[in-house]
Every structure is written in C-alpha cells, then in structure tokens.
Design a protein around this motif. Structure first.
Motif, short mmCIF file in Angstrom:
data_model
loop_
_atom_site.label_atom_id
_atom_site.label_comp_id
_atom_site.label_asym_id
_atom_site.label_seq_id
_atom_site.Cartn_x
_atom_site.Cartn_y
_atom_site.Cartn_z
N ILE A 162 -43.05 30.78 45.97
CA ILE A 162 -42.94 29.76 44.93
C ILE A 162 -44.27 29.80 44.18
O ILE A 162 -45.32 29.46 44.73
CB ILE A 162 -42.66 28.37 45.53
CG1 ILE A 162 -41.39 28.42 46.38
CG2 ILE A 162 -42.55 27.33 44.42
CD1 ILE A 162 -41.22 27.23 47.30
N ASN A 163 -44.21 30.28 42.94
CA ASN A 163 -45.39 30.55 42.14
C ASN A 163 -45.50 29.46 41.07
O ASN A 163 -44.86 29.55 40.02
CB ASN A 163 -45.23 31.94 41.51
CG ASN A 163 -46.48 32.44 40.85
OD1 ASN A 163 -47.56 31.94 41.08
ND2 ASN A 163 -46.33 33.45 40.01
N PRO A 164 -46.30 28.41 41.31
CA PRO A 164 -46.34 27.26 40.40
C PRO A 164 -47.35 27.42 39.26
O PRO A 164 -48.34 28.15 39.37
CB PRO A 164 -46.77 26.13 41.33
CG PRO A 164 -47.62 26.80 42.36
CD PRO A 164 -47.07 28.19 42.53
N PHE A 165 -47.07 26.68 38.19
CA PHE A 165 -47.94 26.67 37.01
C PHE A 165 -48.19 25.22 36.60
O PHE A 165 -47.31 24.36 36.75
CB PHE A 165 -47.29 27.45 35.87
CG PHE A 165 -47.16 28.90 36.19
CD1 PHE A 165 -48.17 29.80 35.87
CD2 PHE A 165 -46.05 29.39 36.86
CE1 PHE A 165 -48.08 31.14 36.20
CE2 PHE A 165 -45.94 30.73 37.20
CZ PHE A 165 -46.95 31.61 36.87
N ASP A 166 -49.38 24.98 36.05
CA ASP A 166 -49.73 23.62 35.64
C ASP A 166 -49.19 23.32 34.25
O ASP A 166 -48.47 24.12 33.65
CB ASP A 166 -51.23 23.38 35.76
CG ASP A 166 -52.08 24.12 34.74
OD1 ASP A 166 -51.55 24.64 33.73
OD2 ASP A 166 -53.31 24.17 34.95
N ARG A 200 -51.64 29.30 36.37
CA ARG A 200 -51.18 29.35 37.76
C ARG A 200 -51.90 28.28 38.58
O ARG A 200 -53.11 28.16 38.55
CB ARG A 200 -51.43 30.72 38.37
CG ARG A 200 -50.92 30.84 39.79
CD ARG A 200 -50.91 32.25 40.31
NE ARG A 200 -49.83 32.99 39.67
CZ ARG A 200 -49.97 34.20 39.16
NH1 ARG A 200 -51.10 34.84 39.21
NH2 ARG A 200 -48.93 34.80 38.61
N ALA A 201 -51.13 27.52 39.33
CA ALA A 201 -51.65 26.45 40.19
C ALA A 201 -51.82 27.03 41.60
O ALA A 201 -51.00 26.80 42.49
CB ALA A 201 -50.71 25.25 40.18
N TYR A 202 -52.89 27.78 41.79
CA TYR A 202 -53.10 28.54 43.03
C TYR A 202 -53.01 27.67 44.29
O TYR A 202 -52.52 28.13 45.32
CB TYR A 202 -54.48 29.22 43.00
CG TYR A 202 -54.51 30.45 42.15
CD1 TYR A 202 -54.02 31.66 42.63
CD2 TYR A 202 -55.03 30.40 40.86
CE1 TYR A 202 -54.06 32.80 41.84
CE2 TYR A 202 -55.07 31.54 40.07
CZ TYR A 202 -54.59 32.74 40.57
OH TYR A 202 -54.61 33.85 39.79
N ASP A 203 -53.50 26.44 44.23
CA ASP A 203 -53.51 25.59 45.41
C ASP A 203 -52.12 25.25 45.92
O ASP A 203 -51.97 24.78 47.06
CB ASP A 203 -54.26 24.28 45.13
CG ASP A 203 -55.75 24.50 44.95
OD1 ASP A 203 -56.25 25.58 45.34
OD2 ASP A 203 -56.41 23.59 44.41
N HIS A 204 -51.10 25.49 45.10
CA HIS A 204 -49.74 25.10 45.49
C HIS A 204 -48.79 26.28 45.67
O HIS A 204 -47.58 26.09 45.83
CB HIS A 204 -49.18 24.10 44.47
CG HIS A 204 -50.04 22.88 44.34
ND1 HIS A 204 -50.23 21.99 45.38
CD2 HIS A 204 -50.80 22.43 43.32
CE1 HIS A 204 -51.04 21.03 44.99
NE2 HIS A 204 -51.40 21.27 43.75
N ILE A 205 -49.32 27.51 45.65
CA ILE A 205 -48.47 28.67 45.94
C ILE A 205 -47.95 28.53 47.36
O ILE A 205 -48.70 28.22 48.28
CB ILE A 205 -49.25 30.00 45.77
CG1 ILE A 205 -49.62 30.21 44.29
CG2 ILE A 205 -48.43 31.18 46.30
CD1 ILE A 205 -50.54 31.39 44.05
N THR A 206 -46.65 28.72 47.52
CA THR A 206 -45.99 28.50 48.81
C THR A 206 -45.05 29.65 49.11
O THR A 206 -44.36 30.14 48.22
CB THR A 206 -45.18 27.18 48.76
OG1 THR A 206 -46.08 26.11 48.44
CG2 THR A 206 -44.49 26.88 50.08
#
Length: 159
Positions: A100-104, A109-115
C-alpha cells in the motif's frame, strides 16, 4: 456504505487508448488470448482463459509528477463492465503480497505509512488504516513482488 473507493483504471482513459491504437506511452494496442492467470486492472478480476486482453504501460498519474510510476498492466482488449463494487476491496487481489503506497495531499509519497500485506491478512482493513491517517490523501495498491499497480484507493468524496 463504504468510506473508501477501490478504483480500476479509468474507463475513459482506456477508451482513448483503444481508439488511438496504443497506450499513453506509445506502445501499440496488441490484443492476445489470456492464459487465465492475468490480473485485469480494468475490472479488478482475474482473466479467464481465452479472453481477449492487452498488456499496456500505465501510470495512474494524470499530471507530471516526480512520483509518477508507470508499468505493465493487463486490461481487456475491448471495453468491459468495469468494477462496480468500488466500496469493496477487489476479492481477486486478496491472494498475493501487496504494498500500500500512500501519498499526501500534495501528491508526495507518505513514506511513514507504506504498508505491506500478505495472503491471509486483512487487505481492506490495512488500506482503510493507511487512508485514515490525516496526512494521507490516496494510495496505490501494488504487487509487492512485481511492483506493478493493482488499483488505486481513495476516500469517498476525494478527487
């Protein structure tokens, strides 16, 4: 009612590619018969053996971005019904390892929330947890092994 949309490739973009005879990266639209193992990003299900499909290069980004990733995806060669149950994680994509590659909200890219999630884990709950972070606007769900895009996940009401 779901608070998350699980989105296939935009059917209007696919229609434009089919009409142009090629993907948005200049590769020819070349239909072939599916083996029955290909994950289709137009309707978020697995292909059936013998279905006419195409392998195209696709990026979910619609504007230039340094985060723009493009890669190979399978789609139906001709228009299909799409994915109607956008409030539900696509069942066909529960069997593999996913990133799950999140973006703000600025598209960074919201690295702290990559899952990462794997078989047997609750993929939908993981996506919902990532999207529940105030700093996360949307996410690209990708194959953790191949890196290719499976689909996009966005909160309901977001663009």
């Amino acid at each position: 009612m779901s608070d998350v949309r699980f989105l296939p490739i935009d059917p209007d973009r696919l229609a434009a590619m089919r009409s142009a005879g090629g993907d948005e990266f200049g590769n020819p639209w070349t239909p072939f018969d599916a083996e029955g193992r290909e994950p289709l990003r137009c309707c978020l299900r697995g292909s059936g053996a013998g279905e006419r499909i195409a392998l195209i290069t696709y990026s979910p980004w619609t504007a230039p971005s340094p985060w723009m990733e493009a890669g190979p995806v399978f789609v139906h060669a001709d228009a299909c019904a799409g994915y109607a149950t956008t409030g539900r994680y696509p069942p066909a994509f529960l069997d593999g390892r996913r990133m799950i590659n999140p973006f703000d909200h600025h598209g960074v890219r919201a690295y702290d929330h990559i899952t990462f999630v794997g078989p047997g884990e609750d993929h939908e709950a993981a996506v919902r947890a990532v999207l529940a972070q105030p700093s996360v606007a949307f996410a690209h769900v990708r194959s953790a092994s191949a890196g290719c895009l499976m689909f996009e996940a966005r909160p309901v009401g977001s663009p």
